[in-house]
Motif scaffolding. Sequence first.
Motif, PDB file in Angstrom:
ATOM      1  N   ARG A   1       1.100  -7.258  -3.375  1.00  0.00           N
ATOM      2  CA  ARG A   1       0.321  -7.248  -2.119  1.00  0.00           C
ATOM      3  C   ARG A   1       0.043  -5.820  -1.666  1.00  0.00           C
ATOM      4  N   ARG A   2       1.042  -4.968  -1.829  1.00  0.00           N
ATOM      5  CA  ARG A   2       0.823  -3.555  -1.467  1.00  0.00           C
ATOM      6  C   ARG A   2      -0.283  -2.942  -2.329  1.00  0.00           C
ATOM      7  N   SER A   3      -0.235  -3.230  -3.622  1.00  0.00           N
ATOM      8  CA  SER A   3      -1.249  -2.668  -4.523  1.00  0.00           C
ATOM      9  C   SER A   3      -2.636  -3.182  -4.170  1.00  0.00           C
ATOM     10  N   LEU A   4      -2.734  -4.484  -3.889  1.00  0.00           N
ATOM     11  CA  LEU A   4      -4.038  -5.048  -3.509  1.00  0.00           C
ATOM     12  C   LEU A   4      -4.559  -4.379  -2.240  1.00  0.00           C
ATOM     13  N   THR A   5      -3.672  -4.185  -1.284  1.00  0.00           N
ATOM     14  CA  THR A   5      -4.083  -3.562  -0.026  1.00  0.00           C
ATOM     15  C   THR A   5      -4.492  -2.114  -0.250  1.00  0.00           C
ATOM     16  N   GLN A   6      -3.744  -1.422  -1.085  1.00  0.00           N
ATOM     17  CA  GLN A   6      -4.104  -0.035  -1.401  1.00  0.00           C
ATOM     18  C   GLN A   6      -5.462   0.038  -2.079  1.00  0.00           C
ATOM     19  N   MET A   7      -5.725  -0.926  -2.960  1.00  0.00           N
ATOM     20  CA  MET A   7      -7.026  -0.907  -3.641  1.00  0.00           C
ATOM     21  C   MET A   7      -8.160  -1.148  -2.650  1.00  0.00           C
ATOM     22  N   LEU A   8      -7.938  -2.041  -1.703  1.00  0.00           N
ATOM     23  CA  LEU A   8      -8.961  -2.264  -0.671  1.00  0.00           C
ATOM     24  C   LEU A   8      -9.186  -0.995   0.144  1.00  0.00           C
ATOM     25  N   LEU A   9      -8.103  -0.296   0.422  1.00  0.00           N
ATOM     26  CA  LEU A   9      -8.230   0.918   1.250  1.00  0.00           C
ATOM     27  C   LEU A   9      -8.983   2.030   0.520  1.00  0.00           C
TER      28      LEU A   9
ATOM     29  N   ASN B   1      -2.109   5.567   0.143  1.00  0.00           N
ATOM     30  CA  ASN B   1      -3.083   4.726  -0.554  1.00  0.00           C
ATOM     31  C   ASN B   1      -2.856   4.707  -2.068  1.00  0.00           C
ATOM     32  N   HIS B   2      -1.999   5.536  -2.552  1.00  0.00           N
ATOM     33  CA  HIS B   2      -1.565   5.603  -3.947  1.00  0.00           C
ATOM     34  C   HIS B   2      -2.717   5.937  -4.911  1.00  0.00           C
ATOM     35  N   PHE B   3      -3.784   5.152  -4.868  1.00  0.00           N
ATOM     36  CA  PHE B   3      -4.892   5.337  -5.814  1.00  0.00           C
ATOM     37  C   PHE B   3      -5.859   6.397  -5.281  1.00  0.00           C
ATOM     38  N   PRO B   4      -6.619   7.034  -6.177  1.00  0.00           N
ATOM     39  CA  PRO B   4      -7.628   8.002  -5.701  1.00  0.00           C
ATOM     40  C   PRO B   4      -8.701   7.300  -4.889  1.00  0.00           C
ATOM     41  N   GLN B   5      -9.153   7.961  -3.813  1.00  0.00           N
ATOM     42  CA  GLN B   5     -10.215   7.392  -2.976  1.00  0.00           C
ATOM     43  C   GLN B   5     -11.531   7.350  -3.753  1.00  0.00           C
TER      44      GLN B   5
END
Lengths: 494, 246
Positions: free
Chosen positions: B86-94, B124-128
Amino acid sequence: MTRLLETAAHPRALRRVAIEPLTRVEGHGKVTILLDEQNRVHQARLHIVEFRGFEKFIQGRPYWEVPVLVQRLCGICPVSHHLAAGKAMDMLVGARRLTPTAEKLRRLMHLGQMLQSHALHFFHLASPDLLFGFDAEPERRNVVGVIGEHPELAVQGVMLRKFGQEIIRHIAGKRIHGTAAIPGGMNKALTMVERDALRRETGQMIAWSRGAVATCRQILDANPHTTIFGVFPSNFMSLIGADGTLDLYDGGLRARDAMGATIFDHVDYTHYNRYIREEVKSWSYMKFPFIINLGDEDGWYRVGPLARMNNCDRINTPLAEEERQIYRAAANGGMQHATLAYHWARLIEMLHAAEGIERLLDDPDITGTDLVVKGEPALEGVGVIEAPRGTLFHHYKVDENDVVVRANLIVSTTNNNQAMNEAVRNVAASYLDGQKLTEGLLNHIEVAVRAFDPCLSCATHALGRMPLRVELVDAEGRVIDRMVKGVDGVCGEG
Amino acid sequence: MSPDTRRTFLLDGREIPFREGQTVFDAAMAAGVYIPHLCHNPDFEPHSSCRLCTVIVNGRPFASCTQPAVAGQDVKSDTAELNEMRRSLTQMLLVEGNHYCPSCEKSGGCRLQATAYALGLQDNHFPQFFPLRDVDASHPDIILDRDRCILCGLCVRISRTVDRKNVFAMTGRGIDTTIVVDSPTGLLADSRVSREDEAVQHCPVGALMMKGEAFTVPIGERPYDRAPINEDSVAQFQAREARLHG
């Protein structure tokens, strides 16, 4: 005289000394000095090396976001940006006059900001220089030194700042970066409980502020060199009330020359661009505003506490007015030009803010609930306010869909750009010219800059540990001398 | 309702009662158990597109908002693995959109922001991606800010099934999917949308907003200032249950 040091005639033949980083509003700046073989100063410049880009990236955003977005320009005086933008938004929704409660809440919030910002600057950032001397050892010349040797001052600074922040919190929901001003008014009333809680503290705040003015005055009196340090003539600009009273939230623009003669007065600030233009110089990201009819060479000016105290005819709170009269008498009724008089003027304003807060809290309107007005919408809005560091201009144009298409911000630091450069040149010429560089001499430059801008001071004075690297480079680019001050505050050859 | 082994299931080891026709999500929320979700609004048909409400039912993953509750099934929701997903999904949305909470008028009432807090996101972990997306401010009352759209499809579904206007649709594929407006110009101003439409009332983020209402609710009184989303969602769901089913 010092203006001549802006550009050296033959820079390639000179050695370059860079003081880097100095930092400005949440950013970095540097001072460069060009010296000849006898260490004579030929050029001195304050460079602002950071590019923020707010004017660009708010384009395309709906106007109601602007007051909340642009306050992120600053962490020390976000309220100023919030309110200046809020005033511009009022024009966009046709709110020609706010409700009494909304305007007084904004004024209260603004005075809270003025109190906390000025307290931070004097007690924690500037006082080490004034209390211990410009070239005192860095280990002592910092806020920890103040805590150790003047604990009562350090505590007063904390408590004054806390009180100002509490006012902001009660009105905006957060101490920093809250929401309060909306187009046409405010989004929250002040409750009686909140009002009473703040009112209980005002007596102490006024007393401490009054004491701070006296302390500053005593320091300046006891150190005659402070009256000749960084003294240079300039024009002055500020907002002014309709009857010439000091007004930090609203009014017309007044500009006076170095002798106190009026350049313009009670100018409708929405027409500011008929009076002020910004010049671009290739060596700085920050523009250089000037008064149009004086030209870019002579039209630069100072803003901020010094300008406001020089420009106003009176202050509408009794204790601050008493102090203003002493201040003016010290200049024989003329204009104060000493850079360090900024501190004195700043503390008189802090006293005025404390008194003004008490007065507003006693006003029955302050707990009113009529908060918003609207009128005929417009496509252009200008908001001008006196931020802690000086006059702040926000100017926006929107399209028929409510989207920002153009923005122009002239922040206080920008208004003071040429003046800060003048101060740097003046001090470089007076203190560094022909001398071997020392940390204490470099601090003279910082003291001059610090007097203008508490955000610069914040970084340059962080516990006396601002990392500095100064290099002497010959015309071929070879480093021939180097001095480094590390984060531990220790100076060495690097 | 007293627990009945034929009408209960296990959720993280706890017995959850349910009514005939209820989903795992509905039964869990009615029992006071929060399951993170973004695209689902209990007042409208479920969509199961955001996948945040994924649970493990008898060893297999399902979206709880569309998964019928079945007596005796063993459901896992609050597990380290699912919460990490869920955290990863949310980070991807962000990172896929442009979500600037500090200046967003939906802050404090935004389900994406509140869910990120509830899941304990630290970054957000992933690059914007910093996508270039259009803002449609052409309508006098409504603004569509595609920067903030998370493609939950709520406006599409509600406009179709409740307002019966079909104002909104999704176009494009994969990462290029975007919301479009049914009008000759593609602009809201030329569509049949109006400020009374249900479709513009339920955006979980700040993509579809009413003009003239920004920042009118002070900090401290915004929905998720009062209670975090896990508590607020459960309280609202239970109030809805009491209203509809006594």
